[in-house]
Design an enzyme around this catalytic site. Sequence first.
Site, PDB file in Angstrom:
ATOM      1  N   SER A 154       0.932  -1.131   0.127  1.00 43.79           N
ATOM      2  CA  SER A 154      -0.028  -0.075   0.070  1.00 43.79           C
ATOM      3  C   SER A 154       0.763   1.368   0.093  1.00 43.79           C
ATOM      4  CB  SER A 154      -0.835  -0.078   1.157  1.00 43.79           C
ATOM      5  OG  SER A 154      -1.621   1.376   1.225  1.00 43.79           O
ATOM      6  N   THR A 160      -7.078   1.660   4.498  1.00 45.79           N
ATOM      7  CA  THR A 160      -6.599   0.878   5.696  1.00 45.79           C
ATOM      8  C   THR A 160      -7.591   1.117   7.017  1.00 45.79           C
ATOM      9  OG1 THR A 160      -4.388   0.801   4.796  1.00 45.79           O
ATOM     10  CG2 THR A 160      -4.698   0.544   7.265  1.00 45.79           C
ATOM     11  N   CYS A 193       4.216 -14.230 -10.884  1.00 39.21           N
ATOM     12  CA  CYS A 193       2.965 -13.701 -10.502  1.00 39.21           C
ATOM     13  C   CYS A 193       3.050 -12.929  -9.280  1.00 39.21           C
ATOM     14  CB  CYS A 193       1.920 -14.430 -10.378  1.00 39.21           C
ATOM     15  SG  CYS A 193       0.032 -13.950  -9.972  1.00 39.21           S
ATOM     16  N   CYS A 246      -0.056  -6.767 -17.316  1.00 37.46           N
ATOM     17  CA  CYS A 246       0.649  -7.405 -16.407  1.00 37.46           C
ATOM     18  C   CYS A 246       1.855  -6.905 -16.000  1.00 37.46           C
ATOM     19  CB  CYS A 246       0.611  -8.869 -16.612  1.00 37.46           C
ATOM     20  SG  CYS A 246       1.626  -9.784 -15.287  1.00 37.46           S
ATOM     21  N   CYS A 260      -1.233  -9.557  -8.237  1.00 37.63           N
ATOM     22  CA  CYS A 260      -1.987  -8.326  -8.180  1.00 37.63           C
ATOM     23  C   CYS A 260      -3.244  -8.322  -8.460  1.00 37.63           C
ATOM     24  CB  CYS A 260      -1.266  -7.286  -9.145  1.00 37.63           C
ATOM     25  SG  CYS A 260      -1.245  -7.568 -10.688  1.00 37.63           S
ATOM     26  N   CYS A 267      -5.037  -9.229 -13.969  1.00 33.77           N
ATOM     27  CA  CYS A 267      -5.424 -10.271 -15.259  1.00 33.77           C
ATOM     28  C   CYS A 267      -6.805 -10.622 -15.133  1.00 33.77           C
ATOM     29  CB  CYS A 267      -4.738 -11.374 -15.517  1.00 33.77           C
ATOM     30  SG  CYS A 267      -4.374 -12.229 -13.952  1.00 33.77           S
ATOM     31  N   ARG A 326      -0.278  -3.994  -6.861  1.00 28.27           N
ATOM     32  CA  ARG A 326      -1.245  -4.520  -6.217  1.00 28.27           C
ATOM     33  C   ARG A 326      -2.503  -3.836  -6.869  1.00 28.27           C
ATOM     34  NH1 ARG A 326      -5.369  -7.451  -5.098  1.00 28.27           N
ATOM     35  NH2 ARG A 326      -5.517  -8.193  -2.959  1.00 28.27           N
TER      36      ARG A 326
END
Length: 659
Positions: free
Chosen positions: A172, A453, A628, A604, A631, A634, A417
């Site tokens: 984050s 958050t 990978c 991606c 995130c 896709c 992310r």
Amino acid sequence: MLRLLSKSKSPKSPSFTSFSSSCLFNTHLRKSTTSTSISSNLFNLSSGFPPKHSNPTNLANIPNGYQHRKFQIGIGRVFPSGHGLNSSRLRDFGGNETRFSRAPRTSFVAESRSFCSKPNRESIEYDVVIVGAGPAGLSAAIRLKQLCLENDVDLSVCVVEKGAEVGAHILSGNVFEPRALDELLPQWKQEESPITVPVSSDKFWFLSKDHAFSLPSPFHNKGNFVISLSQLVRWMGAKAEELGIEIYPGFAASEILYDANDIVIGIGTNDMGVGKDGSKKENFQRGVELKGRVTLLAEGCRGSLSEKVLRKYNMREKGHAQHQTYALGIKEVWEIDEAKHKLGAVIHTLGWPLDQKTYGGSFLYHMKDRLVSIGLVIALNYHNPFLNPYEEFQKLKQHPAIKPVLEGGTVLQYGARILNEGGFQSIPYPVFPGGAIIGCSAGFLNVPKIKGTHTAMKSGMLAAEATFRVLHDGSSMETYWDNVKDSWIWEELYRARNYRPAFEYGLIPGLAISALEHYILKGKAPITLKHGKPDHEATDVAPKHHPIQYPKPDGVFSFDVPTSLHRSNTNHEHDQPAHLRLRDPEIPELVNLPEYAGPESRYCPARVYEYIPDEKGQLKLQINAQNCLHCKACDIKDPKQNIEWTVPEGGGGPGYSVM
């Protein structure tokens, strides 16, 4: 006889049923005050199998007042940042490490009995099962245990986490608003939390290619803190364990368990040690069932189990919610020269390198220890299939207002992310039979604040309070939904509801509408704007756009994908079934490539998807699942929704420490 050392006022503890290849073990707990040893024929609960050796082990030296961790993968990896609990580690004759952590509980003895059964997977029962050790999941767990202490009852709570350790998959910005933490742990400032850098300045820039124009900052970050969220959840995890909460990192929750009446009764974890061809390898370990009287899903944005539950129970329709809309955040943490470091400085930007039809912006936060977080957030409803978010981020770092800050510095970590941006309009009905969805899985992020958050934590606390009443008083889980609507979450998101959809009309109209909302109407406009098309439908066909030529990386400010991936500490066992699945294997070559120019090779940020020529020279899609970053872009952006993101083996994926 299996003896568990555990101090508590109540005999309530998890019971479990374990299956081996030949026998079924059913364990019940009863109170004891004299237990000082553990028999070594305790089977390895992380695998679901008995240990290879059944010779008794003398563990009489276990310190009094320590609780046996019944169920753990990745022992010793839970809190590498130094926030771990005071613990002892022992090994049985099979080489299995056993961890004991201090917990204020009374002693119990677990009696085991066995009878023959067919091979099956171990089943462990708790009062509450929480999926995801992020801010929402840990807040829910902590609040539950606080209520137990306040009411002199004991509920067994476990948190399952797919990352190799707590915080490993947490990424984050993060400018942290402590409102929820003030409510959850009021003494956090006196407890050596990793929240130590208050915001010292707050700037908002509009970027052109060569200049940065200062605008009035709408973020109001006075009283907030610049933090690493991955470090915060590690600290929260330690606090949770001190309350007796079981946290199981390295377990990927892969399925929802239902009873005969379609009520959720828990989750199942992935089998481990399965080859790409589906065969069982030598290290095969059966997944486990974690059954709970209440199940809380706190998987974060676009949680795979949460999405299944949302569809099964038509929760968006029940909540009259619009579709969710998303953005992809790409981030690096740099260590910079001390002379350039401005502790607590916060900068947000709009504009370049994105075009005026693409919503997004960047951030630059000065953390402690000469670290800065820099990132670019791009809404996934962008139109141009040739746009490459990773390359746009590399361009950002070359801007004349940003490059000097990074010059002479070193990149420490990289990650990516998605985040949900639907806000108020996209909140589904969050209660399902047997549990609830909390945190970013439900979409409580405040877009104009660029913060989720505090709202995720508050939703976890509200869900915990509803859960406690369900289990202790027999009330309904519906009170969670009622309490959300009566909380400051609802008020905050309602006031912010028109900011994100305003940018459906473009950058300049979006800024104008947002200014009107913020400074004049103050969130009280008489109308609620709607979101545009779902993100995957927003992608135009390739002939409507021209390819974008991105500069080659210079290795100083901009980097190729393999270099960045190395900095993410991403790792997956290569020989395992691909967790990225195509619903129709022909769509990439028949639709995505000819119509959209193969956009999955660009959206991606980890080069998971590549079109490479086969022996006949025809381009075929290759999926590099080991790259990978989890995130989940896709799963959202594929034009035909042909890619399904599922969980890989537990412990795989990125290994963030300061993100």
